[in-house]
Motif scaffolding. Structure first.
Motif, PDB file in Angstrom:
ATOM      1  N   HIS A 232      14.606  12.176  30.352  1.00  0.00           N
ATOM      2  CA  HIS A 232      13.573  11.969  29.338  1.00  0.00           C
ATOM      3  C   HIS A 232      13.851  12.841  28.119  1.00  0.00           C
ATOM      4  O   HIS A 232      14.575  13.816  28.198  1.00  0.00           O
ATOM      5  N   PHE A 233      13.220  12.520  27.039  1.00  0.00           N
ATOM      6  CA  PHE A 233      13.324  13.305  25.816  1.00  0.00           C
ATOM      7  C   PHE A 233      14.778  13.509  25.418  1.00  0.00           C
ATOM      8  O   PHE A 233      15.218  14.602  25.075  1.00  0.00           O
TER       9      PHE A 233
ATOM     10  N   ILE B 249      13.486   9.587  19.964  1.00  0.00           N
ATOM     11  CA  ILE B 249      13.311  10.217  21.271  1.00  0.00           C
ATOM     12  C   ILE B 249      13.460   9.132  22.333  1.00  0.00           C
ATOM     13  O   ILE B 249      12.716   8.158  22.333  1.00  0.00           O
TER      14      ILE B 249
ATOM     15  N   ARG C 196       7.233   5.026  30.995  1.00  0.00           N
ATOM     16  CA  ARG C 196       6.335   6.169  30.924  1.00  0.00           C
ATOM     17  C   ARG C 196       6.226   6.761  29.525  1.00  0.00           C
ATOM     18  O   ARG C 196       5.134   7.006  29.019  1.00  0.00           O
ATOM     19  N   ASP C 197       7.365   6.972  28.895  1.00  0.00           N
ATOM     20  CA  ASP C 197       7.315   7.683  27.623  1.00  0.00           C
ATOM     21  C   ASP C 197       6.766   6.855  26.479  1.00  0.00           C
ATOM     22  O   ASP C 197       6.403   7.378  25.436  1.00  0.00           O
TER      23      ASP C 197
ATOM     24  N   GLU D  17       9.527   4.322  35.328  1.00  0.00           N
ATOM     25  CA  GLU D  17       9.839   5.604  34.697  1.00  0.00           C
ATOM     26  C   GLU D  17      10.273   5.430  33.238  1.00  0.00           C
ATOM     27  O   GLU D  17      10.026   6.292  32.402  1.00  0.00           O
TER      28      GLU D  17
ATOM     29  N   LEU E 224      17.670  13.192  22.872  1.00  0.00           N
ATOM     30  CA  LEU E 224      17.710  13.102  21.412  1.00  0.00           C
ATOM     31  C   LEU E 224      19.076  12.661  20.899  1.00  0.00           C
ATOM     32  O   LEU E 224      19.294  12.571  19.704  1.00  0.00           O
ATOM     33  N   HIS E 225      20.004  12.416  21.808  1.00  0.00           N
ATOM     34  CA  HIS E 225      21.373  12.155  21.366  1.00  0.00           C
ATOM     35  C   HIS E 225      21.928  10.829  21.868  1.00  0.00           C
ATOM     36  O   HIS E 225      23.130  10.623  21.884  1.00  0.00           O
TER      37      HIS E 225
ATOM     38  N   GLU F 242       4.037   5.443  26.783  1.00  0.00           N
ATOM     39  CA  GLU F 242       2.633   5.842  26.851  1.00  0.00           C
ATOM     40  C   GLU F 242       2.413   7.209  26.206  1.00  0.00           C
ATOM     41  O   GLU F 242       1.380   7.484  25.628  1.00  0.00           O
ATOM     42  N   ASN F 243       3.407   8.097  26.344  1.00  0.00           N
ATOM     43  CA  ASN F 243       3.239   9.467  25.845  1.00  0.00           C
ATOM     44  C   ASN F 243       3.505   9.600  24.358  1.00  0.00           C
ATOM     45  O   ASN F 243       2.865  10.383  23.674  1.00  0.00           O
ATOM     46  N   PHE F 244       4.503   8.845  23.888  1.00  0.00           N
ATOM     47  CA  PHE F 244       4.907   8.991  22.486  1.00  0.00           C
ATOM     48  C   PHE F 244       4.540   7.762  21.671  1.00  0.00           C
ATOM     49  O   PHE F 244       5.120   6.704  21.870  1.00  0.00           O
ATOM     50  N   PRO F 245       3.622   7.902  20.727  1.00  0.00           N
ATOM     51  CA  PRO F 245       3.315   6.760  19.866  1.00  0.00           C
ATOM     52  C   PRO F 245       4.570   6.310  19.104  1.00  0.00           C
ATOM     53  O   PRO F 245       4.707   5.150  18.771  1.00  0.00           O
ATOM     54  N   GLY F 246       5.489   7.222  18.855  1.00  0.00           N
ATOM     55  CA  GLY F 246       6.711   6.856  18.141  1.00  0.00           C
ATOM     56  C   GLY F 246       7.935   6.919  19.037  1.00  0.00           C
ATOM     57  O   GLY F 246       8.982   7.399  18.626  1.00  0.00           O
TER      58      GLY F 246
END
Lengths: 750, 328
Positions: free
Chosen positions: B21-22, B30, B148-149, B145, B24-25, B151-155
């Protein structure tokens, strides 16, 4: 008459001046002592009145040649004294406190618990995080406040002396009157001082500024501010006046963009101010706040905090030209004081978030993010008027305060993991019998529900007992350091004829900081899993492991640490359990009445005390060795694996942070970066934080290499600011241990 | 292979090492990255050695091992042994085992050959000294999975399928990517393109962006360091850049692909690309995979990274393509 900020010259001038601190004021102190001795013991309220008289008449005032603001009164303070004032610190502001120090009742009570790290209790009440209502003074001026107080005093005198209450009211009003007089007199003295300096001054630019001070200081803040410059002078002077004379910290400078914008707009419209000049003024204000600190000392940290963004009383979003000017300054200067408290919500514009993200990505770590969508509602739930909640401020670390509130926050830290150990080992870690609490032994429970119920019951008893004692200490507060100047800025105090320390403000909240909730949750969960569900260990075996600090049982310690789910990880069952613990602690940590007519509110602070508290903290069931660090703020343990920014956001979703008006802080370590792409990432994180319902967020932006180099070669890294916890400090000023901790954190997430 | 005509069975599994997750590369924004296991190239500088083999593997970190022997108790093929040492006996005779971490209790010995990669020892090891590389995970679980993100990150940037060579499991990639597309999630496929074209074609309709690794320009260099010539890769790349958005990613290894000849050859290949080539990312060689090599009992070949001067020169050279170039 445009102000041009000569930054270099100002830096040299201020450094030369502040280097001479502390000034010797022993003669004035002796004078006050003698007067006190001869009086046969007047009340602290009268002592404060004397303090104002002496400070305003006899202390020297300092006007800088390269700074258009005036506020420096030489009261004998140490250079780094702005943060907290208990125990009393040098300087006349603390003279009253000093004559009553130490407070034996407080020392006797806390000693056995502090020794065992059950609590961290430096202060009796909050001596750091207050907000004097500079906005009210800016609009009204001390003269008008003085007139109203004089009227009230007249009323009180007329009413006669029959009641003891009246004499208290009278003393308060007299002292508040003296405070206003001191403010007015000091303004005149700053005016005269600049006039004196003008005599030998040949530099035309300097002359222009000195003339400006000469003409302004005698009027502002005596009378309402009329221009942007005057408004800045007023808000800055009023806070500094409190800092100098009240024997307390006033961490919160004010919600500058909201309150200053109307002046800016008017001046620009009238052609009296350019954007450039306004920027120069803001820049200078930021740098003079920073200049008052020296960052070479080990204990250095910041306290002064500026609030931006958020909304007004009607809920309209604040993001204006003044917000931009302030953000520009923070992008331009790498300061660690003041800190920037950024109020943000789901409806704030992209441009605002982008500027804030830029500061975050640059590694300007003097920044805290506050989620309006959660905090306003949290204060509203605590029973305050919505319009008041919308005007919340914050400062110090992130301690929230409404503009008409006198709160008492972040002064007592309760060590949750150690309190849990105290329930399992009441003989060794006694609190209960001393406080006459019947402990409900959780280790005797047959089910985890029974265990948990007893734990929460005992925690609530612990909190009640502390509240009982602190309510007494809060009463002592008024007896040893009332703050009639601070009170004079609060309309409610004048209306009630009552000092802030007695509950004069509109709202009067107290909160204890719960520390180590991550460790606490993990420990409870490990007991649930291993003892009650999997039955791999009996309760007696588990207790033996904890008592012996896992001696000879490393495999068990590692099993508990590595094989049992941890708070923060992506695990549904754990998430729901964590949500329950947060909620239960909030319920039991709030609602008790305090001594000032207000109530307790829940908060989860850490500052750096999570690190101080660890030393005698026993081993915990999550596999943490005795003496190792406990968790920070509302974060997972540092030893928990698989916590990236996204997983941290995920973990916030299962918790109702509207239960925590006193703030619950998340910390996010981010690698440093200097390009635009990364700014995007920070924007996304800000949005995610608000979206996931977080409460307060601190970034620590650094890269591991830089930190390792800085440790080896401190001389070349003096300006590297890192966040220790709630405060920012130069990395090189930290102890080796704290340095290692910051490096460790960065390595995990970098 | 006509992937799109077959229904997707979400009960199927994919063979993966990790979901990160998260990230950046791995493409824009993200992202969440799924690492598929198995690769048909063998780059000498590979920093994800655990994703190369098509079989499951167990990694071992001697530094974490406390020699408790739990692994030996659960191993179905009895490959883990704890060697009793003289030192241990001395210490236990005095009854003073303070900490196993100090190796007083013995040393772990392990025969890698014959390991079934069943993962039992990994699950049992309290110290997390053993790690399982390669799990068969249900597509539905991976999907959950990956979602999931969002839901967490609007962007949220999106999901990247990487590896290894994820298109060796093209069907699984297709099924997952279809689900992502339905959920409005941006999909990147990170591939070396050393595959029959139909595998690539199969995922075209469900992929927003291809991240294509380019290792070398000259076929001989490619063969020497990667194990295969690059003819098929070049051909696929050319075709792909005509039909789908691509970023080309070049791990720059000093002395291998940062020479004048190499850069010239790469530029020549890039010259014949279609209009969908959107970006060229140059990545500096690094040795962050070292601990993974060690845990697999493998030796890591060591290379140098290009110095700043060379990086600047390369940036300039690649800018001549007219495509956006960045050093990541």
């Amino acid at each position: 008459m445009a102000f041009v900020f000569d930054e270099q010259k100002f830096r040299v001038e201020s450094e030369e001046f502040y280097r001479t601190y502390p000034a010797d004021v022993s003669a004035l102190e002796a004078e006050l002592d003698e007067r006190y001795r001869q009086s046969g013991g007047v009340s602290a309220m009268v002592q404060k009145k004397w303090t104002y008289e002496v400070v305003s008449r006899k202390c020297e005032v300092k006007v800088f040649r390269y700074c258009p603001f005036y506020s420096e009164i030489i009261t004998g303070r140490e250079r780094n004294s702005v943060a907290g004032a208990f125990p009393p610190i040098p300087g006349l502001g603390c003279w009253t406190s000093k004559t009553h120090y130490p407070v034996k009742e407080f020392d006797d009570w806390r000693a056995p618990y502090v020794e065992k790290d059950l609590i961290f209790a430096e202060m009796m009440v909050d001596y750091s995080h207050h907000y004097a209502d500079v906005e009210a003074v800016m609009h009204r001026g001390f003269q008008s406040i003085r007139d109203e107080i004089a009227e009230k005093l007249e009323e009180t005198v007329q009413a006669g002396h029959e009641k003891e209450k009246n004499s208290g009211e009278r003393e308060f009003l007299e002292a508040a009157l003296a405070a206003c007089d001191a403010a007015i007199l000091l303004g005149e003295r700053f005016s005269k001082e600049s006039e004196k300096m003008l005599e030998g001054e040949t530099d035309a630019a300097v002359r222009e500024q000195l003339e400006r001070i000469r003409d302004t200081a005698k009027r502002v803040p005596r009378y309402p501010a009329g221009t942007f410059y005057e408004a800045l002078c007023s808000v800055w002077f009023t806070r500094e006046l409190c800092t100098s004379m009240e024997g307390s910290g006033f961490a919160v400078m004010g919600h500058y963009d909201r309150i200053l914008y109307p002046f800016y707009e008017k001046d620009v419209k009238e052609g009296a101010l350019t954007k450039e000049e306004a920027q120069n003024l803001i820049d200078c204000l930021i740098l003079i706040t920073d200049a008052r600190w020296s960052h070479t000392a080990e204990t250095s940290g910041t306290n002064a905090s500026l609030v931006i963004g958020g909304c007004d009383a009607d809920g309209n979003v604040i993001f204006n030209e003044v917000t931009r000017l302030i953000l520009n300054s923070f992008i331009k200067y790498e300061t660690s004081s003041p800190k920037l408290e950024v109020r943000i919500s789901a409806v704030h514009p992209e441009a605002y978030k982008r500027m804030v993200a830029q500061i975050a990505a640059l590694g300007r770590n003097a920044l805290s993010i506050l989620n309006d969508d959660v905090l306003i509602e949290a204060h509203h739930r605590a029973g305050k008027e919505l319009a008041d909640c919308r005007l919340y401020l914050a400062g110090g670390c992130q301690e929230p305060v409404l503009s008409n509130e006198c709160n008492s926050r972040a002064f007592l830290y309760l060590n949750l993991p150690q309190i849990l150990s105290g329930m399992l080992f009441p003989e060794e870690l006694d609190f209960w019998s001393r406080e006459q609490i019947v402990l409900k032994r959780p280790d005797k429970a047959d089910t985890f529900e029974g265990f948990y119920e007893n734990v929460i019951y005992n925690v609530s008893q612990f909190l009640f007992a502390c509240a009982g004692h602190y309510n007494r200490f809060e009463q002592i507060w008024a007896e040893i350091n009332p703050m009639p100047l601070f009170s004079a800025t609060m309309q409610a105090c004048i209306d009630k004829k009552m000092d802030v320390t007695r509950g004069g403000a509109r709202y009067n909240s107290t909160s204890f900081s719960l520390t180590g909730i991550g460790t606490f949750i993990d420990s409870l969960y490990a007991i649930r899993k291993v003892v009650y569900e999997e039955r791999k260990l009996t309760m007696a075996q588990m207790k033996e492991l904890l008592k012996t600090d896992f001696a000879g049982q490393e495999a068990w310690r590692l099993y508990l640490q590595n094989k049992v789910p941890k708070y923060g990880q992506d695990d549904e069952e754990m998430a729901s359990f964590a949500g329950r613990v947060f909620h239960d602690l909030a319920i039991h940590g709030s609602g008790m009445p305090n001594a000032r007519g207000g109530y307790f509110e829940a908060s989860l602070f850490a500052f750096f005390f999570y690190d101080v508290l660890k030393e005698h903290t026993w081993a915990t069931a999550d596999g943490r060795h005795a003496g190792q660090r406990i968790s920070r703020g509302c974060n997972p343990m540092e030893s928990t694996k698989e916590i990236d920014a996204s997983t941290l956001m995920q973990s916030l979703r299962s918790i109702d942070f509207k239960d925590y008006p006193g703030c619950a802080v998340s910390y996010l370590e981010m690698p440093i970066s200097k390009n635009a792409v990364e700014t995007d990432v920070f924007v996304k994180i800000l949005e995610a934080f608000v979206h996931c319902g977080g409460n307060a967020l601190d970034f620590n932006v650094v890269d591991k290499e830089t930190l390792l180099q800085a440790k080896k070669d401190p001389d070349s890294h003096r300006n590297l600011i890192v966040r220790v916890c709630g405060y920012s400090a130069p990395f090189v000023s930290l102890s080796e241990e704290l340095q290692d901790e910051v490096i460790e954190r960065t390595m995990r997430n970098g | 292979m006509k992937l799109s005509s077959e229904p997707c069975g979400m009960a199927e599994t994919a063979f993966i090492t990790n979901i990160q997750h998260f990230s950046l590369h791995d493409g824009p924004g993200i992202r969440t990255t799924v690492f598929f296991k198995g690769c048909n190239l063998h780059c000498a500088w590979c920093h994800n050695p655990e994703t190369v083999s098509l079989k499951g593997q167990v990694g071992f970190d001697a530094g974490r091992c406390i020699g408790c022997g739990t692994c030996g108790e659960v191993c179905p093929t009895q490959l883990h042994k704890i060697k009793k040492t003289l030192q241990e006996i001395e210490v236990t005779n005095y009854g003073k085992i303070e900490s196993f971490r100090d190796k007083e209790a013995g040393r772990h010995e392990w025969i890698r050959e014959g390991c079934l990669a069943c993962g039992r020892c990994v699950e049992a090891c309290p110290a997390n000294a053993l790690e399982l590389y390669g799990r068969h995970v249900a597509l539905s679980e991976i999907e959950k999975e990956c979602m999931r993100d969002k839901e967490n990150f609007p962007g949220f940037g999106g999901v990247t399928f990487s590896g290894g060579e994820c298109l060796l499991q093209a069907r699984q990639v297709f099924c997952l990517a279809s689900k992502m597309k339905t959920g409005g999630i941006h999909v990147c496929v990170d591939t070396a393109l050393h595959l029959p074209w139909d595998k690539i074609e199969g995922v075209l309709p469900v992929t927003d962006l291809f991240l294509v690794d380019m290792k070398a320009g000259l076929s001989d260099t490619h063969k020497k360091y990667v194990g295969m010539p690059n003819d098929r890769i070049c051909e696929n790349l050319k075709r792909l850049t005509h039909v789908a958005d691509c970023w080309i990613r070049i791990p720059v290894v000093h002395g291998v692909n940062d020479t004048k000849e190499e850069v010239g050859a790469m530029l020549k290949i890039l010259g014949g690309m279609g209009g969908h080539l959107k970006k060229i990312q140059l990545l500096t060689y690094h040795t962050l995979g070292e601990s993974k090599y060690r845990s697999l009992g493998l030796d890591m070949s060591r290379f140098e990274k290009p110095d700043m001067k060379r990086q600047e020169w390369m940036l300039e050279e690649f800018r001549r393509t007219g495509v956006c170039v960045e050093w990541n």
